[in-house]
Design a protein around this motif. Sequence first.
Motif, short mmCIF file in Angstrom:
data_model
loop_
_atom_site.label_atom_id
_atom_site.label_comp_id
_atom_site.label_asym_id
_atom_site.label_seq_id
_atom_site.Cartn_x
_atom_site.Cartn_y
_atom_site.Cartn_z
N HIS A 84 0.23 -0.77 -0.60
CA HIS A 84 0.48 0.02 -0.22
C HIS A 84 1.03 1.17 -0.22
O HIS A 84 0.24 2.58 -0.60
N ASN A 85 2.26 1.17 0.98
CA ASN A 85 3.05 2.24 1.00
C ASN A 85 3.59 2.75 -0.77
O ASN A 85 4.63 3.65 -0.62
N ALA A 86 3.57 1.56 -1.33
CA ALA A 86 4.22 2.00 -2.90
C ALA A 86 3.52 1.50 -3.59
O ALA A 86 3.91 0.74 -4.39
N ASN A 87 2.40 2.05 -4.45
CA ASN A 87 1.51 1.62 -4.76
C ASN A 87 0.94 1.79 -6.22
O ASN A 87 -0.46 2.03 -6.78
N PRO A 101 2.50 8.64 -12.09
CA PRO A 101 4.74 8.50 -11.20
C PRO A 101 3.99 8.44 -9.34
O PRO A 101 3.05 9.45 -9.03
N MET A 102 4.28 7.74 -8.05
CA MET A 102 4.56 8.53 -6.59
C MET A 102 5.82 8.30 -6.05
O MET A 102 6.70 7.89 -6.33
N VAL A 103 5.51 9.36 -4.98
CA VAL A 103 6.48 8.89 -4.36
C VAL A 103 6.20 7.61 -2.87
O VAL A 103 5.18 8.30 -2.23
N ALA A 104 7.12 7.28 -3.14
CA ALA A 104 6.74 6.12 -2.06
C ALA A 104 7.26 5.83 -1.01
O ALA A 104 7.67 6.88 -0.47
N GLU A 105 6.50 5.32 -0.32
CA GLU A 105 6.15 5.53 1.41
C GLU A 105 7.25 4.52 2.08
O GLU A 105 7.33 3.74 1.29
N ARG A 106 7.50 4.38 3.41
CA ARG A 106 8.54 3.52 3.49
C ARG A 106 7.84 1.73 3.33
O ARG A 106 6.76 2.39 4.30
N THR A 107 8.23 0.96 3.03
CA THR A 107 7.41 -0.01 3.18
C THR A 107 8.01 -1.58 3.91
O THR A 107 10.18 -1.18 3.32
N LEU A 108 7.96 -2.12 4.28
CA LEU A 108 8.59 -3.54 4.83
C LEU A 108 9.07 -4.37 3.64
O LEU A 108 10.50 -4.72 3.88
N ALA A 109 8.27 -4.44 2.92
CA ALA A 109 8.87 -4.76 1.71
C ALA A 109 9.94 -3.52 1.26
O ALA A 109 9.43 -3.40 -0.75
N ALA A 111 12.08 -4.05 -1.31
CA ALA A 111 12.41 -4.84 -2.50
C ALA A 111 11.59 -3.39 -3.67
O ALA A 111 11.71 -3.54 -4.64
N ILE A 112 10.48 -3.37 -3.52
CA ILE A 112 8.98 -3.03 -4.33
C ILE A 112 8.74 -1.51 -4.01
O ILE A 112 7.73 -1.54 -4.07
N GLN A 113 9.51 -1.85 -2.88
CA GLN A 113 8.99 -0.12 -2.35
C GLN A 113 9.48 1.21 -3.68
O GLN A 113 11.50 2.26 -3.90
N ILE A 114 9.00 1.03 -4.33
CA ILE A 114 9.36 1.39 -5.40
C ILE A 114 8.23 2.43 -7.13
O ILE A 114 6.65 2.42 -6.85
N GLY A 115 8.19 4.18 -6.49
CA GLY A 115 7.06 5.00 -6.69
C GLY A 115 6.66 4.95 -8.60
O GLY A 115 6.26 5.67 -9.27
N ASP A 116 8.38 4.96 -9.00
CA ASP A 116 7.84 4.85 -10.76
C ASP A 116 9.18 3.86 -10.92
O ASP A 116 9.90 3.34 -11.73
N PRO A 117 8.10 2.77 -11.81
CA PRO A 117 8.33 1.17 -12.09
C PRO A 117 8.93 1.63 -13.66
O PRO A 117 7.77 2.15 -14.41
#
Length: 236
Positions: A84-87, A101-109, A111-117
Amino acid sequence: MKLIQEVVEEYPIYLANSMNSLRLEGQKTVSIEIAQQFDWEVPDWIVVPGGNLGNVYAFYKGFKMMKDLGLTKRMPRLVVAQAHNANPLYAAYKNGWDFQPMVAERTLASAIQIGDPVSVHRAIRALKACDGVVGEATEEELMDVGARADRTGMFNCPHTGVALAVLEKLRNDGTIGANDRTVVISTAHGLKFTDSKIAYHERKLHQAKGNYANDVIRIPAKSDRVIDELRKRVEL
């Protein structure tokens, strides 16, 4: 990602991330292994954690190639699971595939903390082609389902927790049927994420209450103390 692109243009570093087509060709072999292990019967669903989204497109390429070659008869439906924090892909899915694109927030996952894939548009093409779905999971959801899965001996990573949480949601709302053959891609092992695992069971994560936490017992590193604690809990 823009920064690393600028660096490799000026300095002789080999780029091995999702922008490299050879990486996608390597990831494509996962779909071939899945089909082979099921005797070339394609699963109904493939659920994969989504960050830079190259793996999503790679899996689609692999299954499409096998169908075109006559090795398989149909395509699976792909599910991309995002934190949810990087969706950003989930937001696009909910908004008629209008990606922003978004600015991803911190997530425990992480490796997928990416806002602009980098592979977002290829991933969208793949999802459209196979009638795919995108879901999301909160920090609490991904850690709770991960803890439940760990009780089976999996000891999975937070990214797999995202995928399992989305799988559970899609099963509960009827999108995935009770008899649908479904494969969840596990992208790492829990031993790489022991800090978050311990914090969860100690109930120290601010975005997860630890609803399925085990009691943490700290004892000296002595065999007799370990055996004493085991005897209290396990009958032999």
